[in-house]
Design an enzyme around this catalytic site. Structure first.
Site, PDB file in Angstrom:
ATOM      1  N   CYS A 174       0.432  -1.515  -0.864  1.00  0.00           N
ATOM      2  CA  CYS A 174       0.117  -0.315  -0.065  1.00  0.00           C
ATOM      3  C   CYS A 174       0.548   1.634  -0.563  1.00  0.00           C
ATOM      4  O   CYS A 174       0.809   1.744  -0.975  1.00  0.00           O
ATOM      5  CB  CYS A 174      -1.136  -0.331   1.030  1.00  0.00           C
ATOM      6  SG  CYS A 174      -1.749  -1.123   1.257  1.00  0.00           S
ATOM      7  N   HIS A 190      -2.732   6.981   4.399  1.00  0.00           N
ATOM      8  CA  HIS A 190      -1.593   5.671   4.575  1.00  0.00           C
ATOM      9  C   HIS A 190      -0.310   6.733   4.399  1.00  0.00           C
ATOM     10  O   HIS A 190       0.641   6.100   4.011  1.00  0.00           O
ATOM     11  CB  HIS A 190      -1.766   4.353   4.196  1.00  0.00           C
ATOM     12  CG  HIS A 190      -1.511   3.552   4.535  1.00  0.00           C
ATOM     13  ND1 HIS A 190      -1.012   2.207   4.084  1.00  0.00           N
ATOM     14  CD2 HIS A 190      -1.033   2.724   5.872  1.00  0.00           C
ATOM     15  CE1 HIS A 190      -0.963   1.211   4.723  1.00  0.00           C
ATOM     16  NE2 HIS A 190      -0.543   1.422   5.918  1.00  0.00           N
TER      17      HIS A 190
HETATM   18 CA    CA Z   1      -3.074  -2.339  -0.852  1.00  0.00          CA
END
Ligand code: CA
Length: 452
Positions: free
Chosen positions: A71, A129
């Protein structure tokens, strides 16, 4: 005659307005979506008509890559147009709201900074994130508007189970607010509202769904569409994918209804490959490997670009392209001036998407994980991949062997040496990871607490 003159004047005025109008850019990012889990890549059990419509009216990038196989590093590359290992962003950041070191380094300009400087309204919706400390907040990284959550994911429905990072309140800019509905629907509504709110000015909108990342959670209204899928986990995953597809349909409808669909470049891809059965019931076939590996299943993703006024419809770009190309492509079309100090790895791929340039936009593409524990390099049809710390590099011919089944390293030592040397040269430009992933970070914190 008078009528004709009036019409011609109107036409001229429209043309002038069109010429003055800057292109909008929308980037829609899925999370952990399998390569084979969209209709245009052959998915049979989950209809994705809206995602497919992007391929029908745009360019499908058959060799579309992301710069990492999980990610946060992928997002760091997408945001900056640079290989994220150049600035040490090689792990997922732990969710540490007090830690000003764990996040996308402040030294790096983002795509939002660049487009904002060109007069764009910039908005981010969904999963961030890229650091949870206040200095890393999207509003501090070029995004004028933000709605979402700062961690690596979120529960999907009010009251559902998830770890601390996944159960924090949503944020509108910096104001917390309660989750009241299915989060995928909430993000889609916010994205559509952003489009309508800013229809009269050029905008950059980043829509980062946490779908279809775990936890597997979906309401009955989507589950009921998949009564025929007997595997319970696949059924929930199908419902989550379908909800995201509906949401993308809402964003596309907002563009259409506001008369700006033709003047908007819409990108869609997944941040990494599907994690496959162990984590989530995704499918990457015919690719080998999954999220967290540097086989194609980790990094080659469903990838489409639609721009109805500028790109041919329903075409396929076979040349390898990468998520790092979004920033330079958008900047070029927006007429944004890039700071001379900004050294990009991505390139403007508009001519390639148009089919005007037949040579590949990149001589080679590179990947590195875990500070070099595994890595890969692709040049033309060949890819050399070192799949783990103690593994020997393997060579594949992707034109003949998309599933990376036949290791040609023994047969082609010259090609192995050439690609190894190319990797070594690139690797020498990188720095070690500047922060650890959440698991090693938690272990270290535990050990430190014991010592006290
Ligand atoms: Ca991901």
């Amino acid at each position: 005659m008078r009528q004709f003159i009036a019409f011609a004047a109107l036409l001229a005025a429209t043309t002038l307005a069109d010429a003055a109008r800057k292109l909008n850019v929308v980037v829609i990012l899925a999370d952990d979506l399998g390569y084979a889990d969209v209709g245009f890549n052959g998915c049979k059990d989950i209809p994705t008509p809206n995602i497919d419509s992007l391929a029908k009216h745009g360019v499908r990038c058959a060799n579309g890559y992301v710069s990492h196989s999980f990610c946060s590093p992928t997002r760091a590359g997408l945001m900056t147009g640079r290989y994220q290992q150049r600035f040490g962003h090689e792990n997922n950041p732990a969710y540490l709201p007090e830690d000003t070191k764990v996040g996308l380094p402040l030294s790096q300009a983002t795509i939002a900074d660049v487009l904002k400087s060109a007069g764009y309204v910039t908005g981010a919706i969904g999963k961030w994130h890229l650091g949870a400390a206040p200095c890393f907040h999207p509003n501090e990284r070029g995004f004028m508007e933000y709605f979402g959550f700062l961690g690596g994911g979120h529960i999907y429905l009010p009251g559902m189970k998830g770890g601390p990072e996944y159960t924090v309140p949503l944020l509108r800019n910096k104001e917390p607010l309660e989750l009241k509905d299915y989060v995928t629907d909430v993000l889609s509504a916010e994205a559509a509202a952003f489009v309508t709110r800013h229809k009269a000015e050029p905008f950059y909108l980043y829509v980062a769904y946490n779908a279809v990342h775990t936890p597997l959670q979906a309401p009955e209204k989507y589950l009921s569409r998949f009564a025929g899928i007997t595997d319970e986990r696949r059924r929930i995953y199908a419902a989550m994918t379908s909800a995201m597809d509906d949401g993308i349909g809402r964003v596309l409808a907002a563009l259409r209804d506001n008369g700006i669909e033709r003047d908007t470049m819409v990108w869609f891809f997944s941040d990494n490959g599907g994690p496959v059965e162990t984590v989530a019931p995704t499918r990457n076939d015919p690719l080998r490997g999954n999220k967290g590996t540097l086989y194609e299943g980790g990094i080659r993703v469903p990838f489409v670009v639609q721009w109805r006024a500028g790109l041919p419809e329903g075409t396929v770009c076979e040349q390898p392209v990468i998520s790092l190309d979004v920033l330079p492509t958008a900047a070029a079309l927006a007429g944004a001036k890039l700071p001379a100090s900004l050294k990009l790895d991505g390139v403007n791929i508009t001519p390639h998407l148009k089919g005007e340039v037949k040579t590949p936009p990149h001589e080679r593409l590179f990947w590195r994980m875990g500070g070099g524990a595994s890595w890969a390099v692709r040049e033309g049809r060949h890819k050399l991949v070192k799949p783990g710390k103690d593994a020997t590099p393997q060579l594949f011919d992707l034109n003949n062997d998309i599933g990376e089944a036949k290791d040609l390293a023994g047969e082609k030592p010259g090609m192995v040496a050439r690609l190894q040397a190319a990797f070594d040269a690139w690797n020498a430009e990188l720095i070690p990871p500047i922060f650890e992933g959440p698991k090693p970070a938690a272990k270290k914190a535990k050990r430190a607490a014991k010592k006290k």
